[in-house]
Design a protein around this motif. Sequence first.
Motif, PDB file in Angstrom:
ATOM      1  N   HIS A 183      69.107 -32.404 -83.681  1.00 53.76           N
ATOM      2  CA  HIS A 183      69.852 -33.788 -83.454  1.00 53.76           C
ATOM      3  C   HIS A 183      68.779 -34.331 -82.139  1.00 53.76           C
ATOM      4  N   HIS A 223      68.678 -35.434 -79.064  1.00 54.84           N
ATOM      5  CA  HIS A 223      68.649 -35.480 -77.761  1.00 54.84           C
ATOM      6  C   HIS A 223      67.481 -34.931 -77.324  1.00 54.84           C
ATOM      7  N   ASP A 227      66.330 -32.747 -75.367  1.00 55.22           N
ATOM      8  CA  ASP A 227      65.810 -31.651 -75.216  1.00 55.22           C
ATOM      9  C   ASP A 227      65.690 -30.497 -76.150  1.00 55.22           C
ATOM     10  N   HIS A 228      66.034 -31.449 -77.492  1.00 55.37           N
ATOM     11  CA  HIS A 228      65.890 -30.713 -79.194  1.00 55.37           C
ATOM     12  C   HIS A 228      64.923 -32.097 -80.110  1.00 55.37           C
ATOM     13  N   HIS A 285      78.686 -32.703 -81.865  1.00 54.62           N
ATOM     14  CA  HIS A 285      78.476 -32.602 -81.127  1.00 54.62           C
ATOM     15  C   HIS A 285      77.687 -34.717 -81.356  1.00 54.62           C
ATOM     16  N   ASP A 306      73.228 -27.997 -81.224  1.00 54.27           N
ATOM     17  CA  ASP A 306      74.255 -28.031 -80.183  1.00 54.27           C
ATOM     18  C   ASP A 306      75.568 -28.647 -80.901  1.00 54.27           C
TER      19      ASP A 306
HETATM   20 NI    NI Z   1      72.504 -31.964 -77.470  1.00 55.71          NI
END
Ligand code: NI
Length: 230
Positions: free
Chosen positions: A52, A54, A56-57, A113, A143
């Motif tokens: 996804h 975000h 941090d991904h 999420h 997530d």
């Molecule tokens: Ni996330």
Amino acid sequence: MIESVYHWHSFVEIILPEWSLLIDPFVTGNPKCDVSLDNLKDKKVIAILVTHGHDDHIGDTAELANHYGCEVITTLGVAHYFQSQWLEKAKWYGIGWTYKNDIFSAKFVPAIHDGSIADSWLSSPCAGIIVTIDKYKVYHAGDTSLTKEFELLEDLKIDLCFLPIWGHYTMDSLDAVIACKMIKAKIVVPIHYNTRPIIKADDMEFASTVMVNRYGVPKVLKPGQGVVIE
Ligand code: NI
């Protein structure tokens, strides 16, 4: 035989003798990541999978994908974002679709999420990804909160499952135990926890509860440690 190495947070590398596959390669800003971008650039990587949008991904996907010249396989919205912002190699595969080539397949399944994408106003549904290589199935849940969708995975006979347990942005370790009960993967690895001091998740309690209830074989990994399935 394939090996999956945990580089902390949600960054997982699937390693075969000839090449690697990266999932959510968050290196820059990942405080416990055991590899540098330079280390990674020396590897032969055939594709990057992103669950996804975000930060941090997505992590260092753009820089790495441009270096390798590899495909980025992700959700429709994130692929659009990659293409408009950073690189032209992103392939677009929406949730519920399966990407296939001669070496592996990647089936995108729902994750519950927030779907915002990086620093944009765009949004796209989040995914978990089931990677199939030969007879092996590795499920990276991305997530997600606890969801009945997990029950659909039991029939797929997952060999190795990476589940978030943090309890702030995703399901907590108690819900993750219930997820293990539904998924019935052979081996379960907790991920996406204790990266920053928001809430501390107890990985050992998660592992012991999974083991006592026989919901799978838990493996708590340090950065750079892996699991071999054969
Ligand atoms: Ni996330």
